[in-house]
Enzyme design. Structure first.
Site, PDB file in Angstrom:
ATOM      1  N   LEU A 179       0.824  -1.198   0.000  1.00 25.27           N
ATOM      2  CA  LEU A 179       0.000   0.000   0.000  1.00 25.27           C
ATOM      3  C   LEU A 179       0.863   1.254   0.000  1.00 25.27           C
ATOM      4  CD1 LEU A 179      -3.027   0.810   0.446  1.00 25.27           C
ATOM      5  CD2 LEU A 179      -2.503   0.832   2.888  1.00 25.27           C
ATOM      6  N   HIS A 180       0.444   2.257  -0.762  1.00 26.65           N
ATOM      7  CA  HIS A 180       1.102   3.560  -0.680  1.00 26.65           C
ATOM      8  C   HIS A 180       0.863   4.119   0.730  1.00 26.65           C
ATOM      9  CE1 HIS A 180       2.145   7.713  -1.416  1.00 26.65           C
ATOM     10  NE2 HIS A 180       2.567   7.389  -2.631  1.00 26.65           N
ATOM     11  N   PRO A 181       1.913   4.644   1.375  1.00 28.85           N
ATOM     12  CA  PRO A 181       1.734   5.108   2.760  1.00 28.85           C
ATOM     13  C   PRO A 181       0.603   6.120   2.914  1.00 28.85           C
ATOM     14  CG  PRO A 181       4.048   5.117   2.147  1.00 28.85           C
ATOM     15  CD  PRO A 181       3.294   4.772   0.908  1.00 28.85           C
TER      16      PRO A 181
END
Lengths: 296, 355
Positions: B237-239
Site C-alpha cells: 500500500l502507498h503510505p
C-alpha cells in the site's frame, strides 16, 4: 583431401552399428579418422525431454492506438520421438569440409535406411548446440531457471547434466513465459550459441539444417533441425576415366551402408568419376548409387 | 476510542453538488500520482459531478451510475473530503485486475518443491460495485471525518441494493515515489507499454483500464521473474493510503486476492452483508433527545433513507427498541423530524440494542 567416407561406427569403437557415424578423409588410399557423431533415436519418449518453444504473441489496443509483439517461451516436448545428432567430435586438425561431409553423409545414410528400420516417430532430425555458459553460470539459467530452482547449473559435459535438465524441467513454468519480463542478459541468451560452436553452426547451415524455434531449457542454446534433405537420385556410374570433375557429389552405393563424398560429374547418361576415386569407393561402371549433388 | 458522552464535531456527508466543483478541483490537484481516481482537470471534474447528480436522480438503473459524496465540516462551513461509488466496475467494458495465484512445482528426482506466486490478468471484478475517489484533507486525517466519508457510503449501498452488486471492491494505490515512478509498473506495465506511470495514469483519466489489458499478456506472470523491488511492491500500500485502507479493512474487507494492474496496489473485496457497518445497521424512528447521557449511549453512524437527499453523520445517540433519540442539532443536520425513520449503525463504544 577431397574424398571422404562416412560409415557406421563399429561396435569395437564403443558404439553399436546403428548408433553413430564416423568420417574418414583420404589422401591417396589411406583413410584418416577425422570425426564422429552419435545418433539418438526417439529422444524424449522413454524419459520426457523438454525444450522451450520461442513463439510470438501480438497485441493491439484500438483505443490508443498501440500494438506490440512479444516473444514467449512455451515449455513442451515438441521433439519427442525425433532423432538427434549429438556428441559431435572432430579431430582438431580436420579440415572444415570434413565436418560438412560427416553431416551430409549421416543424413543421407539415415535417409537411406530401409523403411522397416525407420522409427515411426523420427520424422525430424535435430542438433542442439550449447548456449552461453561460463562455469556454473549461464545468463539464461540465472535469469529464468534459477528463479525456480535456486541451484547452480552443472557444467556442460558433466555426466549428470542431461538428468539434471530433465529433472529441472518439472520445476519450470508450465505456462508461457513472456520474454520481455526476463532480465536483458537472459533475453539476449535465447538462441545464442557458445562462441566455440560458431563453426559448427555455420556447417549445419551449409548442410541444410535450419535454426528452429526451440531452445534448451537450461542455457537457451538453439536447436537446429534438418530440413527435408535433397532427394537422392538413383544414378548409374557411366564413366570411370573422367578426372576433370569439379563437382562434389554424395554417393551411397546400392546395398552398402556407407556414403562417399567425391569429385564427380553428372550428366544425362549418368555419373562420371575418376578412376582413383572409383577404386577407392569400390565402384565400377554400371554400378548404381543414390546420388546427391552437393556443389560445383 | 471515542468518549460516547461527548458529541463529535458536526460533520455531514451528502451527495455532491455543482457548487462543490472548486473544492473537488482542489482535492484532485492535491492528490499524489495514483492516489485518487479524480482527474486534475476542471471540465472533467464538472462532468463527474454532473454524472453523479444524474446517478442519484435516475430511476433507471443501468449499472453505469457513479455517485460522489462530500463531507462537510459544518462548524467550518466547508467541504473537506470526497468519496464515491461506481455501481458496476468496468461497466460496458471490462474491469481488469491481477489475481494472485500460487502453484507448487515439484521435482521428485531433485526432491525439491517450490511454491510459485503468479499473477493472472483477469476480469473477475467486472460488474462489482467499486468504492472510489476517496480524498480527505490532511488536517482531518485524525478526526472522524474519514470514518464518516468512507463508511456512510456503505449505508447508502445497503439501503439501495437494487442499484449495486452483491460484491464491493475498492482499489488502493500501490508503492510509488514523489515523481510517480512505481516499481511494479517499471517491471510489468512499462515492458508492454513503454510509457511511464504518470503518463499512463493520465491516459486512463479515470476510465476503465481495459485499454491497458489489451496490450498485456493474457498468460500468468511468474512473480519470481520480476525484479525484487517489483515483487515486494505487489499488494503493498502507498503510505498515504493507509487511512482509507485501514477503515475498510476494519469494516471486514479482505485484501489477498487481487492487485491493481498499474501499480500492484491491493484491491479489497467483500460481500456487503459481511461488512461491519452494514451487518450492524437497523432502522429506527427519531425520538427527542434526552439530556442525560447514559451507559447505552453509542457513537453511531446515522443516515437518512432517501436516495437523492441522502444525508449521514456521526453522533452519540441513545437507541432503544422504541427509537433513536437525536438532539435538535443532529435532526437539523440530517433534515429529519421526530418520527421519521433513519438508518443507524454503531461506530464505537457500545452495541445497539436489537430492534
Amino acid at each position: 583431401m577431397n574424398a571422404y567416407r562416412i560409415r557406421p561406427l563399429a561396435a569395437a569403437e564403443g558404439h553399436t552399428a546403428e548408433s553413430g557415424f564416423a568420417v574418414e578423409g583420404f589422401t591417396g588410399t589411406q583413410p584418416q579418422a577425422l570425426g564422429r557423431v552419435r545418433v539418438a533415436e526417439q529422444i524424449g519418449v522413454a524419459t520426457p525431454r523438454f525444450w522451450f518453444y520461442v513463439g510470438h504473441v501480438a497485441y493491439r489496443a484500438d483505443d490508443l492506438p498501440l500494438s506490440r509483439h512479444d516473444r514467449v517461451l512455451f515449455l513442451g516436448n515438441d521433439y519427442a520421438g525425433a532423432r538427434e545428432l549429438l556428441q559431435l567430435q572432430m579431430d582438431p586438425g580436420a579440415p572444415a569440409a570434413a565436418l560438412e561431409a560427416l553431416l551430409h553423409g549421416t543424413l543421407a545414410l539415415l535417409q537411406a535406411l530401409p523403411e522397416e528400420a525407420q522409427h515411426p516417430l523420427a520424422s525430424r532430425t535435430i542438433v542442439e548446440l550449447p548456449g552461453l555458459q561460463h562455469g556454473a553460470h549461464s545468463p539464461f539459467w540465472d535469469g529464468l531457471c534459477a528463479r525456480f530452482y535456486a541451484h547452480a547449473l552443472p557444467p556442460r559435459g558433466a555426466p549428470e547434466r542431461a538428468r539434471h535438465e530433465a529433472a529441472v524441467a518439472s520445476l519450470l513454468p508450465r505456462q508461457p513465459v513472456v520474454v520481455s519480463l526476463l532480465d536483458q542478459a537472459a533475453q539476449d541468451a535465447i538462441g545464442a550459441i557458445d562462441a566455440g560452436h560458431a563453426q559448427v553452426a555455420a556447417a549445419l547451415a551449409r548442410c541444410g539444417f535450419r535454426r528452429g524455434l526451440h531452445v534448451n531449457t537450461c542455457d537457451g542454446g538453439p536447436v537446429f533441425e534438418a530440413q527435408p534433405p535433397a532427394h537422392g537420385v538413383a544414378m548409374t556410374l557411366a564413366g570411370i576415366a573422367d578426372t576433370q570433375a569439379t563437382e562434389r557429389w554424395l554417393l551411397v552405393p546400392e546395398g552398402v551402408r556407407e556414403a562417399w563424398i567425391l569429385p564427380a560429374r553428372g550428366g544425362e547418361s549418368g555419373l562420371g568419376l575418376g578412376s582413383d576415386h572409383a577404386a577407392l569407393a569400390g565402384l565400377a561402371a554400371g554400378d548404381r548409387c543414390l546420388a546427391i549433388h552437393l556443389s560445383t | 476510542m471515542m468518549n460516547p458522552n461527548r458529541q463529535p464535531p458536526r460533520l455531514l456527508l451528502r451527495p455532491i453538488r455543482e457548487d462543490d466543483l472548486d473544492a473537488l478541483h482542489g482535492f484532485a490537484g492535491a492528490s499524489a500520482h495514483g492516489l485518487t481516481t479524480l482527474p486534475d482537470d476542471r471540465s472533467r471534474l464538472a462532468a463527474r459531478i454532473e454524472r453523479s447528480l444524474q446517478s442519484f436522480a435516475s430511476d433507471d438503473v443501468s449499472g453505469d451510475e457513479a455517485y460522489l459524496f462530500v463531507v462537510e465540516d459544518l462548524a467550518a462551513g466547508r467541504v473537506v473530503g470526497v468519496s464515491g461509488i461506481e455501481a458496476q466496475a468496468g461497466f460496458g467494458d471490462r474491469f481488469c485486475s491481477f489475481r494472485n495465484e500460487f502453484m507448487v512445482h515439484r521435482s521428485q528426482a531433485l526432491d525439491y518443491a517450490n511454491r510459485i506466486h503468479t499473477l493472472h490478468l483477469c476480469h473477475d471484478l467486472t460488474g462489482v460495485t467499486l468504492l472510489t475517489s476517496f480524498y480527505i484533507e490532511p488536517g482531518y486525517w485524525g478526526t472522524l471525518a474519514p470514518q464518516l466519508l468512507s463508511r456512510a457510503r456503505l449505508l447508502y449501498i445497503a439501503q439501495h441494493p437494487e442499484r449495486f452488486s452483491d460484491r464491493i471492491a475498492a482499489e488502493h494505490p500501490g508503492i510509488a515515489d514523489e515523481r510517480g515512478s512505481c516499481p511494479f509498473w517499471e517491471a510489468v506495465g512499462r515492458r508492454f507499454f513503454g510509457l511511464d506511470y504518470p503518463t499512463v495514469e493520465d491516459l486512463a483519466g479515470g476510465r476503465s483500464k481495459a485499454f491497458i489489458a489489451d496490450v498485456m499478456p493474457t498468460f500468468p506472470i511468474y512473480v519470481p521473474l520480476l525484479p525484487e523491488a517489483a515483487q515486494w511492491a505487489i499488494g503493498q500500500l502507498h503510505p498515504d493510503a493507509e487511512l482509507p485502507f485501514s477503515i475498510l479493512v476494519d469494516e471486514g474487507f479482505e485484501t489477498d486476492a487481487y492487485v491493481d494492474i498499474f501499480d500492484g496496489g491491493p484491491i479489497l473485496l467483500s460481500r456487503p452483508m459481511l461488512l461491519r457497518t452494514i451487518a450492524g445497521r437497523r432502522l429506527a424512528r427519531v425520538d427527542d433527545s434526552r439530556e442525560d447521557a447514559g451507559a447505552n449511549d453509542a457513537l453511531c453512524l446515522l443516515a437518512t433513507t432517501g436516495r437523492t437527499d441522502f444525508r449521514a453523520t456521526l453522533a452519540v445517540v441513545r437507541a432503544s427498541r422504541q427509537g433513536v433519540a437525536l438532539g435538535a442539532e443532529t435532526r437539523a443536520d440530517l433534515g429529519v423530524l421526530r418520527h421519521d425513520v433513519v438508518c443507524l449503525s454503531a461506530y464505537a463504544a457500545a452495541t445497539l440494542e436489537p430492534a
